[in-house]
Design an enzyme around this catalytic site. Structure first.
Site, PDB file in Angstrom:
ATOM      1  N   ASN A 136       0.877  -1.173   0.000  1.00  0.00           N
ATOM      2  CA  ASN A 136       0.000   0.000   0.000  1.00  0.00           C
ATOM      3  C   ASN A 136       0.913   1.221   0.000  1.00  0.00           C
ATOM      4  OD1 ASN A 136      -1.778   2.040   0.499  1.00  0.00           O
ATOM      5  ND2 ASN A 136      -2.705   1.116   2.319  1.00  0.00           N
ATOM      6  N   ARG A 153      -2.566  -2.123  -3.462  1.00  0.00           N
ATOM      7  CA  ARG A 153      -3.778  -1.340  -3.254  1.00  0.00           C
ATOM      8  C   ARG A 153      -3.737  -0.140  -4.196  1.00  0.00           C
ATOM      9  NH1 ARG A 153      -5.322   2.950   1.294  1.00  0.00           N
ATOM     10  NH2 ARG A 153      -7.487   3.176   0.676  1.00  0.00           N
ATOM     11  N   HIS A 188     -13.013   2.534   0.040  1.00  0.00           N
ATOM     12  CA  HIS A 188     -13.021   1.489   1.083  1.00  0.00           C
ATOM     13  C   HIS A 188     -13.672   0.200   0.568  1.00  0.00           C
ATOM     14  CE1 HIS A 188     -13.109   4.506   4.725  1.00  0.00           C
ATOM     15  NE2 HIS A 188     -11.870   4.197   4.374  1.00  0.00           N
ATOM     16  N   HIS A 245     -18.063   0.984   8.014  1.00  0.00           N
ATOM     17  CA  HIS A 245     -16.604   0.982   8.167  1.00  0.00           C
ATOM     18  C   HIS A 245     -16.229   2.282   8.874  1.00  0.00           C
ATOM     19  CE1 HIS A 245     -12.330   0.303   6.711  1.00  0.00           C
ATOM     20  NE2 HIS A 245     -12.321   1.584   7.069  1.00  0.00           N
ATOM     21  N   ARG A 276     -11.891  14.590   8.326  1.00  0.00           N
ATOM     22  CA  ARG A 276     -12.664  15.027   7.154  1.00  0.00           C
ATOM     23  C   ARG A 276     -14.092  15.368   7.545  1.00  0.00           C
ATOM     24  NH1 ARG A 276     -11.478   9.849   3.718  1.00  0.00           N
ATOM     25  NH2 ARG A 276      -9.365   9.611   4.500  1.00  0.00           N
ATOM     26  N   GLU A 281      -7.995  -5.627   5.142  1.00  0.00           N
ATOM     27  CA  GLU A 281      -7.859  -5.281   3.724  1.00  0.00           C
ATOM     28  C   GLU A 281      -6.649  -5.968   3.100  1.00  0.00           C
ATOM     29  OE1 GLU A 281      -8.637  -1.287   5.259  1.00  0.00           O
ATOM     30  OE2 GLU A 281      -9.324  -0.792   3.238  1.00  0.00           O
TER      31      GLU A 281
HETATM   32  P1  ADP Z   1      -7.557   3.799   9.437  1.00  0.00           P
HETATM   33  O1  ADP Z   1      -8.722   4.421   8.734  1.00  0.00           O
HETATM   34  O2  ADP Z   1      -6.408   4.729   9.615  1.00  0.00           O
HETATM   35  O3  ADP Z   1      -7.194   2.416   8.943  1.00  0.00           O
HETATM   36  P2  ADP Z   1      -8.459   2.433  11.831  1.00  0.00           P
HETATM   37  O4  ADP Z   1      -9.448   1.516  11.211  1.00  0.00           O
HETATM   38  O5  ADP Z   1      -7.216   1.843  12.403  1.00  0.00           O
HETATM   39  O6  ADP Z   1      -8.095   3.643  10.911  1.00  0.00           O
HETATM   40  O7  ADP Z   1      -9.217   3.247  12.986  1.00  0.00           O
HETATM   41  C1  ADP Z   1      -8.589   4.251  13.705  1.00  0.00           C
HETATM   42  C2  ADP Z   1      -9.577   4.795  14.706  1.00  0.00           C
HETATM   43  O8  ADP Z   1     -10.020   3.732  15.574  1.00  0.00           O
HETATM   44  C3  ADP Z   1      -9.002   5.866  15.626  1.00  0.00           C
HETATM   45  O9  ADP Z   1      -9.922   6.932  15.753  1.00  0.00           O
HETATM   46  C4  ADP Z   1      -8.860   5.151  16.952  1.00  0.00           C
HETATM   47  O10 ADP Z   1      -8.992   6.017  18.026  1.00  0.00           O
HETATM   48  C5  ADP Z   1     -10.024   4.196  16.900  1.00  0.00           C
HETATM   49  N1  ADP Z   1      -9.843   3.135  17.877  1.00  0.00           N
HETATM   50  C6  ADP Z   1      -8.875   2.191  17.896  1.00  0.00           C
HETATM   51  N2  ADP Z   1      -8.981   1.435  19.030  1.00  0.00           N
HETATM   52  C7  ADP Z   1     -10.032   1.916  19.727  1.00  0.00           C
HETATM   53  C8  ADP Z   1     -10.652   1.585  20.973  1.00  0.00           C
HETATM   54  N3  ADP Z   1     -10.208   0.598  21.718  1.00  0.00           N
HETATM   55  N4  ADP Z   1     -11.730   2.319  21.354  1.00  0.00           N
HETATM   56  C9  ADP Z   1     -12.179   3.333  20.595  1.00  0.00           C
HETATM   57  N5  ADP Z   1     -11.634   3.695  19.440  1.00  0.00           N
HETATM   58  C10 ADP Z   1     -10.579   3.003  18.986  1.00  0.00           C
END
Ligand code: ADP
Length: 398
Positions: free
Chosen positions: A10, A91, A180, A208, A241, A384
């Site tokens: 990616n 990706r 996504h 998502h 965003r 992914e």
């Molecule tokens: P990306 O879109 O960068 O792949 P992710 O799917 O990893 O993002 O999601 C990131 C988000 O998930 C962040 O806002 C993070 O705070 C939230 N997050 C991760 N773990 C937890 C948790 N245990 N409780 C609440 N939010 C979480």
């Protein structure tokens, strides 16, 4: 050693994330990220069975970055051949209306992806850089492009068309593409599989919710709507965003507030959403602020949930009801309060959560609705990289 592996890449503007997977077992054998490409204080973090390593160095460009990753793979004296890489999955963010499925990369495919760069100027060019460098380093294996947009090429015209002048829209490719897609595709298949139901016989809503966030409606196995549009800016409130906003507000900011186009871009993509409202984009930080009574953080949360419920309602109506609603990605998989608030008070629509199941933590797909709920609500971890690896493996071995 695994006989056949897939390398997933990616490639972003200043970073390359990679993972080496066994596409059959789904096991991640190694993973890493090269960051701050083009800067003097570059960094690579790599993890495999030999442990985790971090190395800092100036990383001139993507070629040097991927070269460093390959050095990591062979740092204990092994060879690249021993990794058994049978295919590379890339990706690619924008596949326009052309790429409706994963595609073996040829020079013609590269040229088409390049043409689509005008629609995704921040994403397709660095994706292409990763492809170019990886093809040069691994010339003898098939390289496969997996597009974020492909899953949504089934959107009916009524959902993909913006109500603007048709000639202008056509001339500039202005329509809703959705993003996504790899995650929505993977998670909806996992959901059907977990429930033991045929994929094309369930109506699904997939939420998502990560840093970026999007919702999709999947009827009879085909995506019929999604919240992201021409770009990943439309739809839900995200980490940084804005999601949906009256386009008139943008005209106002350009005309009356005197913002430049770049400032507006920065505002909407990196300075809005949870961050714009509360100062933080990470959901855990937001929750901490709310716990301390921060009113801005509370409002940010309320706006986030309000928008989410609006989309859930719209998609329930579009499909005449859903069989399955699934939460995924960082927030969706972990924030039980978001799940509870997103679906609160919907008993009349046949949506009832099981509080205890919703609070339970697990890394596996799981049902969180009560046995009385007509709609099954699930949490399904997204993956992914595995979806890309499997798509690449299928094409390479088929
Ligand atoms: P990306 O879109 O960068 O792949 P992710 O799917 O990893 O993002 O999601 C990131 C988000 O998930 C962040 O806002 C993070 O705070 C939230 N997050 C991760 N773990 C937890 C948790 N245990 N409780 C609440 N939010 C979480």
């Amino acid at each position: 050693m695994v006989a056949r592996t897939v390398l997933v890449i990616n490639s972003g503007s200043s970073s390359i994330k990679y993972q080496l997977l066994d596409p059959e077992s789904g096991e991640a054998l190694a993973s890493g990220v090269v960051e701050r490409i083009g800067e003097r204080d570059g960094i690579i973090t790599h993890a495999d069975s030999g442990g985790e390593t971090e190395q800092r160095a100036a990383i001139a460009d993507h070629k040097a970055g991927l070269g460093l990753a390959f050095d990591m793979f062979t740092r204990d004296g092994g060879t690249l051949d021993e990794l058994g890489i049978a295919a590379v999955g890339h990706r690619v963010v924008h596949g326009g209306t052309i790429f409706t499925k994963p595609t073996i990369i040829t020079d013609d495919v590269v040229a088409e992806v390049d043409k689509l760069s005008s629609l995704a100027p921040l994403h397709n060019p660095p994706n292409l850089l990763g492809i170019e460098v990886a093809r040069a380093l691994l010339p003898d294996v098939p390289h496969v492009a997996v597009f974020d947009t492909s899953f949504f090429t089934t959107l009916p015209a009524a959902a993909s068309t913006y109500a603007i002048d048709r000639d202008i829209a056509e001339q500039h490719g202005i329509q809703r593409y959705g993003f996504h897609g790899t995650s929505h595709d993977y998670v909806s298949h996992q959901a059907a599989e977990h429930l033991g139901r045929p994929y094309d016989a369930v109506n699904q809503i997939v939420l998502h919710l990560g840093n970026g966030a999007s919702v999709s409606a999947i009827r009879d196995g085909q995506a019929i709507d999604t919240s992201m549009g021409l770009t990943p800016l439309e739809g839900l409130v995200m980490g940084t965003r804005s999601g949906d906003i009256d386009p008139g507000a943008l005209l106002h900011l350009l005309r009356v507030a005197g913002l430049s186009i770049d400032e507006l871009d920065e505002l909407l993509n990196r300075g809005s959403g949870l961050k714009g409202l509360s100062g933080v984009n990470d959901f855990r930080a937001l929750s901490d602020l709310i716990a301390r009574g921060d009113a801005d953080a509370r409002l940010a949360y309320d706006v986030y949930i309000h928008r989410l419920r609006k989309y859930i309602g719209a998609y329930l109506l579009e499909m005449g009801g859903a069989d399955v609603i699934t939460f995924t990605a960082g927030v969706g998989e972990n924030a039980s309060n978001v799940r509870a608030d997103a679906l609160a008070g919907l008993e009349r629509l046949g949506i009832i959560l099981d509080e205890e199941a919703n609070e339970a933590r697990a890394k596996e797909p799981r049902i969180i609705s009560s046995t009385e709920s007509a709609v099954t609500v699930l949490v399904v971890p997204t993956n992914e990289e595995l979806a890309i690896a499997r798509a690449a493996w299928k094409l390479a071995s088929g």
